[in-house]
Design an enzyme around this catalytic site. Structure first.
Site, short mmCIF file in Angstrom:
data_model
loop_
_atom_site.label_atom_id
_atom_site.label_comp_id
_atom_site.label_asym_id
_atom_site.label_seq_id
_atom_site.Cartn_x
_atom_site.Cartn_y
_atom_site.Cartn_z
CD GLN A 91 -42.57 39.43 21.12
OE1 GLN A 91 -41.87 38.86 21.95
NE2 GLN A 91 -43.35 38.78 20.25
CG HIS A 93 -39.24 40.97 26.00
ND1 HIS A 93 -40.37 40.20 25.89
CD2 HIS A 93 -38.49 40.70 24.89
CE1 HIS A 93 -40.31 39.49 24.78
NE2 HIS A 93 -39.19 39.78 24.15
CD GLU A 128 -36.38 38.36 22.67
OE1 GLU A 128 -36.90 37.56 23.48
OE2 GLU A 128 -36.95 38.75 21.64
CG HIS A 249 -38.64 42.90 19.65
ND1 HIS A 249 -38.85 43.28 20.95
CD2 HIS A 249 -38.60 41.53 19.67
CE1 HIS A 249 -38.90 42.23 21.73
NE2 HIS A 249 -38.77 41.14 20.97
NE ARG A 268 -48.04 37.54 22.90
CZ ARG A 268 -48.00 36.92 24.06
NH1 ARG A 268 -48.70 37.40 25.09
NH2 ARG A 268 -47.26 35.85 24.22
#
Length: 388
Positions: A91, A93, A128, A249, A268
């Protein structure tokens, strides 16, 4: 300071033991327990003192609850306890501009927020970090392309020759870009042939063992081959791994404390039964090879450590950990913004000057911005999430 009860997400890759064991509940749990969400995200807001949601509390008193963080218009971070028994999807972001544009475009196209093919659930970016509580395995960022080329060449699969040649080109990012595009388009048969070749070489390289393990769970998935292009990471307990926007990642296995900007935007690329949008994933990816951003905590004061901010421009969150007990019978936490505290072991008394709260493993508290100091006593470890 209020007791905070999080929502458990029963994703299929979750553990039936880890979160339940931390919280002192019967093991195994009835369903997989992947993440405990602690925050005000609308998809799964925590409750406060067993009653209203944290989102409702903040909406009623935004100035007192958020302080300077009012500029975000919400509680800008989300803290999670994460337990992976199986690999998560490959995935990426989006950054802030990409998230806003994607969210607006899907709204304009009339795609319902609940639609399985929806890519952008909100208009926010999602940088994150995760701190390992156990040994924690992950894939993060593109490895040196020459290393990936050698791994794929070692399989001796002619259908992958063009990918190997791309990875060996002088332009690393362009070579990785071409390799990713080619691998995501390979037929199932090529994946099967490559995995069969890897199964006879698992003693030669971790990358081959990774392929075989991923293929066992996701047979024929091109993501099995893309995974070979990434850095394989094993975190020791206490180490942190960061995933900036555009970084491909996947978490593979382990238990950790995860902190992110409060968003649910995930693109994804494979290793999942969920929606995969290959073209949008490729548009967001950053293809430059780089070592995975890993950091150890930095001592701040007696019993208190903080994690360095390795994500430039991210003001939504910061993370520290207090280790209470022994020579540090009392540890003081100070912050100007809202905070979520999560105890991961032991039993700690938190005092914000207005009252005390006892926190045991897996228990959490919300501290409003107008209470700037919290004193901890007892014995245990408590993570503090706040704004940067």
């Amino acid at each position: 300071m209020r007791a905070l009860t999080g929502r458990i997400q029963p994703y299929a890759w979750g553990s039936r033991a880890a979160i339940a064991a931390i919280q002192g509940r019967p093991v195994p749990s009835e369903t997989p327990e992947a993440e405990l969400w602690l925050g005000a995200h609308p998809a799964a807001p925590s409750t406060v003192d067993g009653g209203d949601t944290l989102a409702d509390l903040i909406a009623a008193e935004p100035a007192a609850m958020l302080g300077p963080a009012q500029r975000f218009g919400r509680l800008p971070f989300l803290l999670k306890l994460l337990a992976a028994d199986q690999p998560l999807s490959l995935q990426v972001h989006p950054n802030a501009d990409q998230a806003r544009a994607g969210f607006d475009a899907e709204n304009a196209a009339g795609v319902p927020l609940s639609a399985p093919q929806r890519n952008y659930k909100d208009p926010y970016h999602k940088p994150e970090m995760i701190v390992a509580l156990t040994d924690f395995d992950a894939l993060c960022g593109f490895a040196p392309p020459q290393r990936s080329a050698e791994l794929l060449a070692g399989l001796a699969v002619p259908e992958l020759d063009a990918v190997v040649a791309a990875l060996r080109s002088d332009q690393a990012a362009n070579g990785i870009r071409a390799a990713v595009a080619a691998l995501l388009a390979v037929p199932v048969r090529t994946v099967e042939v490559a995995v069969h070749a890897a199964s006879g070489r698992t003693d030669r390289a971790p990358g081959y063992r990774l392929m075989v393990e991923l293929a066992r769970r996701h047979p024929g998935d091109p993501g099995v081959l893309v995974a070979v292009l990434l850095n394989q990471v094993r975190l020791r307990p206490g180490q942190a791994l960061y995933a900036p926007a555009g970084c491909l990642h996947a978490y593979l296995a382990g238990v950790g404390v995860e902190l992110m900007a409060a968003s649910d935007n995930v693109l994804r690329g494979g290793l999942t039964p969920k929606h995969v949008d290959v073209s949008e994933l490729q548009r967001l990816l950053r293809y430059e090879p780089a070592p995975p951003p890993i950091a150890d905590p930095v001592p701040v004061a007696g019993g208190l450590e903080s994690y360095p901010q390795l994500l430039p421009g991210v003001a939504e969150f910061a993370l520290s950990v207090a280790r209470v007990g022994g020579p540090h019978r009392r540890v003081e936490l100070a912050a100007d913004g809202p905070r979520v505290l999560l105890c991961v072991h032991g039993r700690v008394i938190a005092d914000d000057g207005a009252g005390e709260l006892s926190l045991g493993p897996g228990e959490a508290a919300f501290v409003a911005a107008d209470h700037r100091t919290v004193r901890l006593s007892g014995y245990g470890a408590v993570f503090q999430a706040t704004t940067a």
